[in-house]
Design a protein around this motif. Structure first.
Motif, mmCIF file in Angstrom:
data_model
loop_
_atom_site.group_PDB
_atom_site.id
_atom_site.type_symbol
_atom_site.label_atom_id
_atom_site.label_comp_id
_atom_site.label_asym_id
_atom_site.label_seq_id
_atom_site.Cartn_x
_atom_site.Cartn_y
_atom_site.Cartn_z
ATOM 1 N N ASN A 3 7.177 -44.554 14.086
ATOM 2 C CA ASN A 3 7.663 -43.559 13.139
ATOM 3 C C ASN A 3 6.646 -43.262 12.048
ATOM 4 O O ASN A 3 5.730 -44.033 11.803
ATOM 5 C CB ASN A 3 8.988 -44.006 12.519
ATOM 6 C CG ASN A 3 8.844 -45.282 11.724
ATOM 7 O OD1 ASN A 3 8.177 -45.313 10.697
ATOM 8 N ND2 ASN A 3 9.465 -46.357 12.193
ATOM 9 N N MET A 4 6.869 -42.107 11.412
ATOM 10 C CA MET A 4 6.147 -41.703 10.207
ATOM 11 C C MET A 4 7.217 -41.622 9.126
ATOM 12 O O MET A 4 7.731 -40.545 8.843
ATOM 13 C CB MET A 4 5.475 -40.345 10.385
ATOM 14 C CG MET A 4 4.364 -40.305 11.399
ATOM 15 S SD MET A 4 2.922 -41.214 10.910
ATOM 16 C CE MET A 4 2.378 -40.301 9.497
ATOM 17 N N ASN A 6 10.761 -41.561 7.581
ATOM 18 C CA ASN A 6 11.985 -41.000 8.140
ATOM 19 C C ASN A 6 11.761 -39.627 8.752
ATOM 20 O O ASN A 6 12.665 -39.057 9.345
ATOM 21 C CB ASN A 6 13.060 -40.894 7.048
ATOM 22 C CG ASN A 6 13.467 -42.244 6.518
ATOM 23 O OD1 ASN A 6 13.378 -43.244 7.221
ATOM 24 N ND2 ASN A 6 13.900 -42.276 5.279
ATOM 25 N N ASP A 7 10.532 -39.096 8.595
ATOM 26 C CA ASP A 7 10.228 -37.735 9.009
ATOM 27 C C ASP A 7 10.145 -37.581 10.522
ATOM 28 O O ASP A 7 10.726 -36.671 11.098
ATOM 29 C CB ASP A 7 8.922 -37.293 8.350
ATOM 30 C CG ASP A 7 8.689 -35.810 8.480
ATOM 31 O OD1 ASP A 7 9.674 -35.057 8.408
ATOM 32 O OD2 ASP A 7 7.533 -35.422 8.656
ATOM 33 N N ILE A 8 9.407 -38.463 11.182
ATOM 34 C CA ILE A 8 9.235 -38.395 12.637
ATOM 35 C C ILE A 8 9.504 -39.788 13.190
ATOM 36 O O ILE A 8 8.836 -40.748 12.814
ATOM 37 C CB ILE A 8 7.803 -37.968 13.028
ATOM 38 C CG1 ILE A 8 7.413 -36.628 12.402
ATOM 39 C CG2 ILE A 8 7.677 -37.897 14.548
ATOM 40 C CD1 ILE A 8 5.951 -36.266 12.603
ATOM 41 N N ILE A 9 10.484 -39.892 14.078
ATOM 42 C CA ILE A 9 10.778 -41.158 14.737
ATOM 43 C C ILE A 9 10.799 -40.886 16.236
ATOM 44 O O ILE A 9 11.534 -40.015 16.706
ATOM 45 C CB ILE A 9 12.126 -41.751 14.278
ATOM 46 C CG1 ILE A 9 12.174 -41.874 12.752
ATOM 47 C CG2 ILE A 9 12.350 -43.119 14.936
ATOM 48 C CD1 ILE A 9 13.542 -42.248 12.203
ATOM 49 N N VAL A 10 9.956 -41.611 16.965
ATOM 50 C CA VAL A 10 9.842 -41.413 18.406
ATOM 51 C C VAL A 10 9.885 -42.767 19.122
ATOM 52 O O VAL A 10 9.764 -43.813 18.497
ATOM 53 C CB VAL A 10 8.536 -40.669 18.784
ATOM 54 C CG1 VAL A 10 8.478 -39.292 18.147
ATOM 55 C CG2 VAL A 10 7.311 -41.483 18.420
ATOM 56 N N ALA A 11 10.021 -42.681 20.424
ATOM 57 C CA ALA A 11 9.993 -43.882 21.252
ATOM 58 C C ALA A 11 9.315 -43.540 22.569
ATOM 59 O O ALA A 11 9.290 -42.378 22.975
ATOM 60 C CB ALA A 11 11.401 -44.385 21.517
ATOM 61 N N LEU A 153 3.537 -40.322 18.865
ATOM 62 C CA LEU A 153 3.803 -40.077 17.445
ATOM 63 C C LEU A 153 2.716 -39.180 16.844
ATOM 64 O O LEU A 153 3.013 -38.198 16.162
ATOM 65 C CB LEU A 153 3.882 -41.393 16.677
ATOM 66 C CG LEU A 153 4.097 -41.266 15.166
ATOM 67 C CD1 LEU A 153 5.485 -40.731 14.859
ATOM 68 C CD2 LEU A 153 3.894 -42.616 14.496
ATOM 69 N N ARG A 154 1.463 -39.511 17.097
ATOM 70 C CA ARG A 154 0.348 -38.714 16.553
ATOM 71 C C ARG A 154 0.375 -37.288 17.083
ATOM 72 O O ARG A 154 0.154 -36.330 16.335
ATOM 73 C CB ARG A 154 -0.986 -39.381 16.873
ATOM 74 C CG ARG A 154 -1.230 -40.616 16.051
ATOM 75 C CD ARG A 154 -2.547 -41.259 16.377
ATOM 76 N NE ARG A 154 -2.725 -42.471 15.582
ATOM 77 C CZ ARG A 154 -3.402 -43.525 15.979
ATOM 78 N NH1 ARG A 154 -4.000 -43.523 17.161
ATOM 79 N NH2 ARG A 154 -3.508 -44.570 15.210
ATOM 80 N N ASN A 155 0.627 -37.138 18.385
ATOM 81 C CA ASN A 155 0.682 -35.795 18.969
ATOM 82 C C ASN A 155 1.828 -34.981 18.377
ATOM 83 O O ASN A 155 1.679 -33.787 18.106
ATOM 84 C CB ASN A 155 0.815 -35.872 20.485
ATOM 85 C CG ASN A 155 -0.458 -36.349 21.155
ATOM 86 O OD1 ASN A 155 -1.531 -36.338 20.566
ATOM 87 N ND2 ASN A 155 -0.340 -36.797 22.388
#
Length: 193
Positions: A3-4, A6-11, A153-155
């Protein structure tokens, strides 16, 4: 889970077949239901989505509306490794129990230097010889999990930034923005053109 804030959360999910990466089975997930950093809740969401999809695909195959070759979440895995310790493992296990899916779940535990240290099961920690092939396989799996999640996440972050910069250009709408990003791959390459 990556995650970044709470802005971006991925798995990301990686799949190994016969001890080797099976990239065709890899999947990325954007966390939809969790709005703040919570690895355990995020993991439960991803596991639920992944296995509900597999169960639905099994039903579609039985009904004849899907061929096995077109299933994206089948076959069911022999076991699941969660990147993390006992709490991560229990988060996964709770969803599988809820869905009545009987698959062994393990956690891959890191040491204080963020290196693979051991495997945890419902019975406790399993120490492995650090020179063994089994231990090296676990290290590879955990490294691949991290690489995949961080790359995704970076992409995701880069696409969001690129999209917002292109929004400020008069005459560039959603369709044109997607075409430009697909062709050039990054906002920097567009600027350099």
């Amino acid at each position: 889970i990556s995650n970044m804030g709470n802005d971006i959360i991925v798995a990301s999910m990686v799949v190994y077949k016969n001890g080797k990466p099976y990239t065709k089975g890899y999947k990325n997930f954007k966390i939809k239901d969790i709005k703040s950093q919570d690895d355990y809740a995020s993991m439960r969401e991803v596991i639920r989505r992944r296995f509900v999809r597999a169960v639905n695909e099994e039903q579609s195959i039985r009904e004849g509306s899907l061929s096995e070759e077109n299933a994206k979440f089948l076959p069911m895995p022999d076991c699941v490794f969660a990147d993390g310790g006992e709490k991560h493992m229990n988060a996964v296990k709770s969803v599988l129990d809820e869905l009545d899916i009987d698959i062994p779940v393990f956690g891959i535990v890191k040491d204080d230097n963020h290196r693979t240290r051991a495997v945890v099961s419902a019975e406790g920690e399993i120490q492995l010889d650090k020179k063994s092939e089994a231990f090296m396989l676990l290290v590879n799996i955990q490294d691949e999990m991290h690489r995949r999640a961080i790359t995704y996440l970076r992409n995701t972050q880069n696409r969001r930034i690129a999209g917002s910069e292109l929004n400020s250009i008069a005459g560039v709408g959603d369709k044109r923005r997607k075409i430009l990003l697909k062709h050039f791959k990054s906002i920097q390459k567009i600027k350099n053109y």
